[in-house]
Design a protein around this motif. Structure first.
Motif, PDB file in Angstrom:
ATOM      1  N   UNK A 155       0.870  -1.056  -0.089  1.00 26.39           N
ATOM      2  CA  UNK A 155       0.036  -0.106  -0.097  1.00 26.39           C
ATOM      3  C   UNK A 155       1.046   1.294   0.138  1.00 26.39           C
ATOM      4  N   UNK A 156       0.817   2.191  -0.974  1.00 25.26           N
ATOM      5  CA  UNK A 156       1.567   3.264  -0.955  1.00 25.26           C
ATOM      6  C   UNK A 156       0.761   4.531  -1.244  1.00 25.26           C
ATOM      7  N   UNK A 157       0.843   5.690  -0.472  1.00 26.41           N
ATOM      8  CA  UNK A 157       0.320   6.910  -0.637  1.00 26.41           C
ATOM      9  C   UNK A 157       1.408   7.814  -1.362  1.00 26.41           C
TER      10      UNK A 157
ATOM     11  N   UNK B 267      -2.468  10.257  -4.547  1.00 20.82           N
ATOM     12  CA  UNK B 267      -3.148   8.966  -4.971  1.00 20.82           C
ATOM     13  C   UNK B 267      -2.502   7.846  -4.334  1.00 20.82           C
ATOM     14  N   UNK B 268      -3.284   6.716  -4.054  1.00 20.09           N
ATOM     15  CA  UNK B 268      -3.045   5.680  -3.361  1.00 20.09           C
ATOM     16  C   UNK B 268      -2.861   4.392  -4.460  1.00 20.09           C
ATOM     17  N   UNK B 269      -1.869   3.777  -4.047  1.00 20.41           N
ATOM     18  CA  UNK B 269      -1.540   2.595  -5.009  1.00 20.41           C
ATOM     19  C   UNK B 269      -1.618   1.287  -4.164  1.00 20.41           C
ATOM     20  N   UNK B 270      -2.348   0.078  -4.637  1.00 18.08           N
ATOM     21  CA  UNK B 270      -2.544  -1.127  -3.897  1.00 18.08           C
ATOM     22  C   UNK B 270      -2.056  -2.038  -4.636  1.00 18.08           C
ATOM     23  N   UNK B 271      -1.274  -2.960  -4.164  1.00 13.79           N
ATOM     24  CA  UNK B 271      -0.570  -4.055  -5.164  1.00 13.79           C
ATOM     25  C   UNK B 271      -0.779  -5.402  -4.467  1.00 13.79           C
TER      26      UNK B 271
END
Length: 167
Positions: free
Chosen positions: A37-39, A63-67
Motif C-alpha cells: 500500500x503506497x500513498x 493517490x493511493x496504490x494497492x498491489x
C-alpha cells in the motif's frame, strides 16, 4: 524582452507499507506472496519573478496504490527449476493492470552448465508529475495517460569454469 527569473518547484513524497511471506510446500515448491500500500503526494508551483508576466500557480495531487503479488517456484526431476509469478497494481485514477513472469532453468551439474529462459510483461503507471504537472505545454499535464507496457524475454547459457571461479 523580459528577464522573468521565475522560480519553479516540485515536491513529491511517498509513504508505504509492504508485506511479504513465504509458504513452503516441500516437494511442491515455494510460494512467495505479498501486498503493498503506497500513498503518494506531490505539489508543483511557480513563483513569478519581479518582471514576470506569469501568475503564481500551485497544484497538489495525491493517490493511493494497492498491489498484490505471488510467485511460485518448483524444482522438477532435481534439475529443472520453474517459476511463475503474477502481480496486480491498482493505482488510483488509472485502470488496474496485471504483469506476469515465467522462468525455466535446466541444470547440467556434470558439466557446470545451466540453460535458462524467461518471459515477462511489465507496466508502469504514469507519475503524478506526468499526469498533473503545471510545467507541461497544456499547463495541467495529461491526466488521461495510461500505464506504459512492455514485454521482454531472454534465453541464455551459464557455464561454470575453473572449478566455479568463473561463470
Amino acid at each position: 524582452l523580459t528577464d522573468e527569473r521565475n522560480t519553479y518547484a516540485y515536491r513529491g513524497e511517498r509513504i508505504g507499507l509492504e508485506y511479504q511471506g513465504d509458504l513452503k510446500l516441500g516437494r511442491l515448491g515455494l510460494t512467495t506472496f505479498g501486498a503493498s500500500l503506497e500513498q503518494e503526494v506531490f505539489t508543483s508551483k511557480i513563483r513569478p519573478g519581479a518582471n514576470s508576466f506569469a501568475a503564481p500557480e500551485r497544484f497538489t495531487a495525491e493517490r493511493l496504490t494497492q498491489s498484490a503479488f505471488a510467485l511460485h517456484q518448483i524444482t522438477l526431476f532435481e534439475r529443472l527449476d520453474l517459476s511463475a509469478g503474477v502481480r496486480i497494481d491498482d493505482v488510483e485514477g488509472v485502470k488496474p493492470f496485471v504483469t506476469e513472469r515465467l522462468t525455466a532453468a535446466y541444470r547440467l551439474e556434470e558439466t557446470g552448465t545451466k540453460l535458462r529462459a524467461s518471459l515477462g510483461t511489465g507496466a508502469k503507471a504514469p507519475s503524478l508529475y506526468q499526469q498533473f504537472s503545471i510545467y507541461a505545454p497544456t499547463r495541467n499535464g495529461d491526466p488521461a495517460l495510461r500505464p506504459e507496457r512492455s514485454t521482454g524475454f531472454d534465453v541464455g547459457i551459464d557455464q561454470r569454469l575453473l572449478g566455479g571461479a568463473l561463470t
